[in-house]
Design a protein around this motif. Structure first.
Motif, PDB file in Angstrom:
ATOM      1  N   CYS A  67     -38.942  25.679  42.951  1.00 33.78           N
ATOM      2  CA  CYS A  67     -39.005  27.069  43.404  1.00 33.78           C
ATOM      3  C   CYS A  67     -40.422  27.632  43.395  1.00 33.78           C
ATOM      4  O   CYS A  67     -41.098  27.618  42.370  1.00 33.78           O
ATOM      5  CB  CYS A  67     -38.111  27.929  42.521  1.00 33.78           C
ATOM      6  N   TRP A  68     -40.796  28.200  44.553  1.00 37.05           N
ATOM      7  CA  TRP A  68     -42.092  28.856  44.685  1.00 37.05           C
ATOM      8  C   TRP A  68     -41.909  30.113  45.522  1.00 37.05           C
ATOM      9  O   TRP A  68     -42.297  30.166  46.680  1.00 37.05           O
ATOM     10  CB  TRP A  68     -43.098  27.909  45.344  1.00 37.05           C
ATOM     11  N   PRO A  69     -41.283  31.176  44.962  1.00 38.10           N
ATOM     12  CA  PRO A  69     -40.989  32.376  45.747  1.00 38.10           C
ATOM     13  C   PRO A  69     -42.250  33.133  46.128  1.00 38.10           C
ATOM     14  O   PRO A  69     -43.281  33.047  45.453  1.00 38.10           O
ATOM     15  CB  PRO A  69     -40.105  33.198  44.802  1.00 38.10           C
ATOM     16  N   TYR A  70     -42.113  33.916  47.190  1.00 37.22           N
ATOM     17  CA  TYR A  70     -43.239  34.678  47.742  1.00 37.22           C
ATOM     18  C   TYR A  70     -43.044  36.182  47.549  1.00 37.22           C
ATOM     19  O   TYR A  70     -43.919  36.874  47.050  1.00 37.22           O
ATOM     20  CB  TYR A  70     -43.409  34.332  49.218  1.00 37.22           C
ATOM     21  N   PHE A  71     -41.884  36.714  47.960  1.00 34.28           N
ATOM     22  CA  PHE A  71     -41.664  38.157  47.796  1.00 34.28           C
ATOM     23  C   PHE A  71     -40.166  38.493  47.823  1.00 34.28           C
ATOM     24  O   PHE A  71     -39.310  37.643  48.015  1.00 34.28           O
ATOM     25  CB  PHE A  71     -42.442  38.977  48.836  1.00 34.28           C
ATOM     26  N   THR A  72     -39.865  39.737  47.593  1.00 36.16           N
ATOM     27  CA  THR A  72     -38.544  40.379  47.625  1.00 36.16           C
ATOM     28  C   THR A  72     -37.475  39.534  46.934  1.00 36.16           C
ATOM     29  O   THR A  72     -37.628  39.142  45.801  1.00 36.16           O
ATOM     30  CB  THR A  72     -38.138  40.752  49.082  1.00 36.16           C
ATOM     31  N   ASP A  73     -36.342  39.267  47.641  1.00 31.06           N
ATOM     32  CA  ASP A  73     -35.197  38.655  46.980  1.00 31.06           C
ATOM     33  C   ASP A  73     -35.409  37.194  46.617  1.00 31.06           C
ATOM     34  O   ASP A  73     -34.569  36.595  45.928  1.00 31.06           O
ATOM     35  CB  ASP A  73     -33.946  38.789  47.859  1.00 31.06           C
ATOM     36  N   GLN A  74     -36.517  36.610  47.040  1.00 34.27           N
ATOM     37  CA  GLN A  74     -36.775  35.213  46.694  1.00 34.27           C
ATOM     38  C   GLN A  74     -36.900  35.030  45.180  1.00 34.27           C
ATOM     39  O   GLN A  74     -36.545  33.973  44.646  1.00 34.27           O
ATOM     40  CB  GLN A  74     -38.036  34.735  47.410  1.00 34.27           C
ATOM     41  N   PHE A  75     -37.378  36.042  44.475  1.00 35.93           N
ATOM     42  CA  PHE A  75     -37.458  35.965  43.015  1.00 35.93           C
ATOM     43  C   PHE A  75     -36.069  36.055  42.384  1.00 35.93           C
ATOM     44  O   PHE A  75     -35.788  35.413  41.376  1.00 35.93           O
ATOM     45  CB  PHE A  75     -38.377  37.058  42.483  1.00 35.93           C
ATOM     46  N   THR A  76     -35.192  36.848  42.986  1.00 41.52           N
ATOM     47  CA  THR A  76     -33.801  36.887  42.544  1.00 41.52           C
ATOM     48  C   THR A  76     -33.160  35.520  42.694  1.00 41.52           C
ATOM     49  O   THR A  76     -32.483  35.020  41.795  1.00 41.52           O
ATOM     50  CB  THR A  76     -33.020  37.917  43.368  1.00 41.52           C
ATOM     51  N   GLY A 105     -46.175  43.681  46.805  1.00 40.39           N
ATOM     52  CA  GLY A 105     -47.625  43.589  46.728  1.00 40.39           C
ATOM     53  C   GLY A 105     -48.337  44.873  46.382  1.00 40.39           C
ATOM     54  O   GLY A 105     -49.403  44.848  45.775  1.00 40.39           O
ATOM     55  N   ASN A 106     -47.779  46.040  46.770  1.00 39.62           N
ATOM     56  CA  ASN A 106     -48.387  47.316  46.375  1.00 39.62           C
ATOM     57  C   ASN A 106     -47.290  48.359  46.234  1.00 39.62           C
ATOM     58  O   ASN A 106     -46.228  48.267  46.847  1.00 39.62           O
ATOM     59  CB  ASN A 106     -49.461  47.766  47.367  1.00 39.62           C
ATOM     60  N   ARG A 107     -47.546  49.348  45.412  1.00 36.37           N
ATOM     61  CA  ARG A 107     -46.508  50.297  45.039  1.00 36.37           C
ATOM     62  C   ARG A 107     -46.024  51.145  46.207  1.00 36.37           C
ATOM     63  O   ARG A 107     -44.829  51.475  46.297  1.00 36.37           O
ATOM     64  CB  ARG A 107     -47.016  51.198  43.905  1.00 36.37           C
ATOM     65  N   ASP A 108     -46.914  51.528  47.130  1.00 37.06           N
ATOM     66  CA  ASP A 108     -46.478  52.331  48.276  1.00 37.06           C
ATOM     67  C   ASP A 108     -45.473  51.561  49.124  1.00 37.06           C
ATOM     68  O   ASP A 108     -44.444  52.111  49.539  1.00 37.06           O
ATOM     69  CB  ASP A 108     -47.686  52.729  49.133  1.00 37.06           C
ATOM     70  N   ALA A 109     -45.767  50.288  49.400  1.00 32.94           N
ATOM     71  CA  ALA A 109     -44.840  49.473  50.182  1.00 32.94           C
ATOM     72  C   ALA A 109     -43.522  49.284  49.427  1.00 32.94           C
ATOM     73  O   ALA A 109     -42.435  49.332  50.027  1.00 32.94           O
ATOM     74  CB  ALA A 109     -45.468  48.119  50.499  1.00 32.94           C
ATOM     75  N   GLU A 110     -43.608  49.074  48.119  1.00 34.67           N
ATOM     76  CA  GLU A 110     -42.396  48.869  47.323  1.00 34.67           C
ATOM     77  C   GLU A 110     -41.510  50.112  47.340  1.00 34.67           C
ATOM     78  O   GLU A 110     -40.284  50.021  47.440  1.00 34.67           O
ATOM     79  CB  GLU A 110     -42.786  48.499  45.897  1.00 34.67           C
TER      80      GLU A 110
END
Length: 489
Positions: free
Chosen positions: A394-403, A207-212
């Motif tokens: 498929c409806w991913p939300y964040f992190t590895d869910q897109f993988t 969601g934001n670059r600092d967290a990533e």
């Protein structure tokens, strides 16, 4: 040290301490591994954060968790809660803060558990930690105990984390994990491996670059520490599901031991510990499904962390009503007030929809009435869909869910994406209905999912590699597999 060794040697059973990362998708496979260890004669101390320990115990009220479960396995199961360092009422979905607090607060309590000589179980003789908690391995190695690290997500994500230094050297990502240049939006971990889509950079969905940036450094550091300090690195997957990762030319093949899908081991009883944070409404879910036609139901569940905007919730709710298909929608406890009023008003008249706070997901997916699974693509949910042969929307939300979505839709081709078709990012009611109908009517997807289901079954059969890696019935102490042998040292 000699006295400690004598105490451990004198224990009636090998005694494993299990430490999962404090998230639902991590606790569940660790509980499944606990079942497996108990079946093999181990005693188990299962360590949750105090916050999640309370949730697990409350959710399991009336089930065989706690005293009844301990009795079922001859008193060899102990559930423990330890402080996570966060204050009362703090948001434990803030993973960056949670990670920092745990590393400061938990080690002293872990030291005490490792050194305690429990009257019933004896001293801890081996440890399995979440790969995301590999900082805990320092205390384990100081005591000379055998240690395993369990990665509860896909082997592909772990392979990318372990290969991050090479990706930095090759100019694929910078020192903080941000993509630099990706020709055709792809990269390779090794020349012998196929190209991977940039979606495998799972840390870039926070969601934001600092967290990533912080998540990238946390994940890579803990993954490298797991490989360096654990005697064996386990993964909740199976080789036929991720053949590129476990192929003969993959650098990760010699590092990662597949033992999955863990969530679907056959238990001796249906009352074994499950580790859910919320109590499932078994009777209501199964009664509803029993009244529906074969393969007709859309099962909708987005896990324990996914958040949708009110506008998006409304589109989804109205799509489910307008589809004309029966649906079972899991809406996390405490969030029911967010459902659109119009949906709640129309639901009784629809007659074929059911909303519950939590569902017995394995039982639901195994039910013949379920025709598809609208999912956030968490790895547990992905494996459960595969294990039961249910096509995935498929409806991913964040992190590895897109993988995981990339695997499902592009590599295995056992599901379809739901993607926004408006500039504001909202997936419309019409788009949801079109995707749902396309998936439910796609015979090719169903056939491919059936083949994956058969491969999952084979991996868990008596000759299956995952079962051999983890341990098969009837193995003698002289004929143990890699994992059990390392844990019994």
């Amino acid at each position: 040290m000699a006295a400690a060794d004598d105490a451990r040697t004198a224990a009636p059973h090998p005694h494993a301490l299990l430490l999962p990362y404090p998230a639902q998708g991590h606790v569940i496979p660790f509980m499944e591994l606990a079942d497996r260890l108990l079946d093999r004669g181990f005693a188990v101390t299962f360590v949750n954060t105090e916050f999640n320990h309370r949730r697990v115990v409350v959710a399991a009220a009336g089930r065989a968790l706690g005293a009844a479960a301990a009795a079922a396995c001859d008193g060899r199961l102990r559930l423990v809660g330890v402080a996570d360092g966060m204050g009362y009422g703090e948001d434990r979905d803030n993973l960056v803060r949670l990670n920092a607090c745990m590393q400061e607060a938990m080690p002293p309590r872990l030291d005490a558990l490792l050194d305690a000589d429990d009257e019933r179980l004896g001293r801890v003789t081996c440890v399995v930690v979440d790969a995301g908690m590999s900082w805990a391995l320092d205390a384990v190695k100081r005591r000379g105990l055998p240690a395993a690290a369990l990665w509860p997500a896909s082997a592909a994500v772990l392979a990318v984390l372990l290969g991050a230094k090479k990706l930095i050297r090759d100019g694929v990502i910078d020192d903080d994990g941000a993509p630099v240049k990706l020709e055709n939006n792809s990269f390779r971990l090794a020349e012998s491996m196929p190209a991977m889509d940039a979606v495998f950079l799972a840390w870039n969905y926070m969601g934001n670059r600092d967290a990533e940036r912080m998540v990238f450094h946390y994940l890579t550091t803990t993954a490298w520490a797991a490989v360096a300090k654990a005697d064996v690195v386990l993964c909740n997957t199976f080789a036929d599901l991720e053949p590129d990762i476990f192929g003969p030319h993959s650098p990760a093949a010699t590092t990662i031991l597949p033992i999955g899908p863990l969530r679907t081991w056959q238990r001796r009883t249906s009352e074994a510990p499950a580790g859910h944070f919320w109590r499932a409404d078994d009777e209501a879910c199964l009664s509803f499904l029993n009244a529906q036609a074969h393969g007709s139901v859309a099962y909708v569940a987005f896990g324990s962390l996914t958040v949708m905007s009110p506008a998006q919730l409304q589109e989804l709710a109205l799509a489910l009503l307008a589809s004309g298909r029966p649906f079972l929608w899991v809406f996390r406890p405490g969030l029911a007030a967010e459902l659109p009023a119009a949906f709640m008003d129309l639901l009784p008249r629809h007659g074929r929809g059911k909303v519950v706070e939590w569902a017995p997901q394995e039982k639901v997916l195994a039910h013949p009435a379920v025709g598809c699974f609208l999912t956030h693509c968490g790895w547990n949910s992905t494996l459960e869909g595969v294990r039961h042969g249910v096509p995935l929307l498929c409806w991913p939300y964040f992190t590895d869910q897109f993988t995981n979505q990339a695997y499902i839709c592009d590599m295995w081709r056992v599901g379809l994406r739901i993607v926004p078709n408006d500039s504001d990012g909202i997936v419309t009611k019409e788009r949801i209905m079109e995707r749902l109908e396309s998936l439910m009517c796609d015979s090719g997807v169903k056939e491919r999912m059936k083949r994956l289901k058969d491969l999952a079954e084979r991996s868990m059969g008596t000759e299956g590699q995952s079962l051999k890696n983890l341990g098969t019935e009837g193995q003698s102490l002289k004929n143990l597999n890699t994992f059990m042998e390392s844990m019994r040292k």
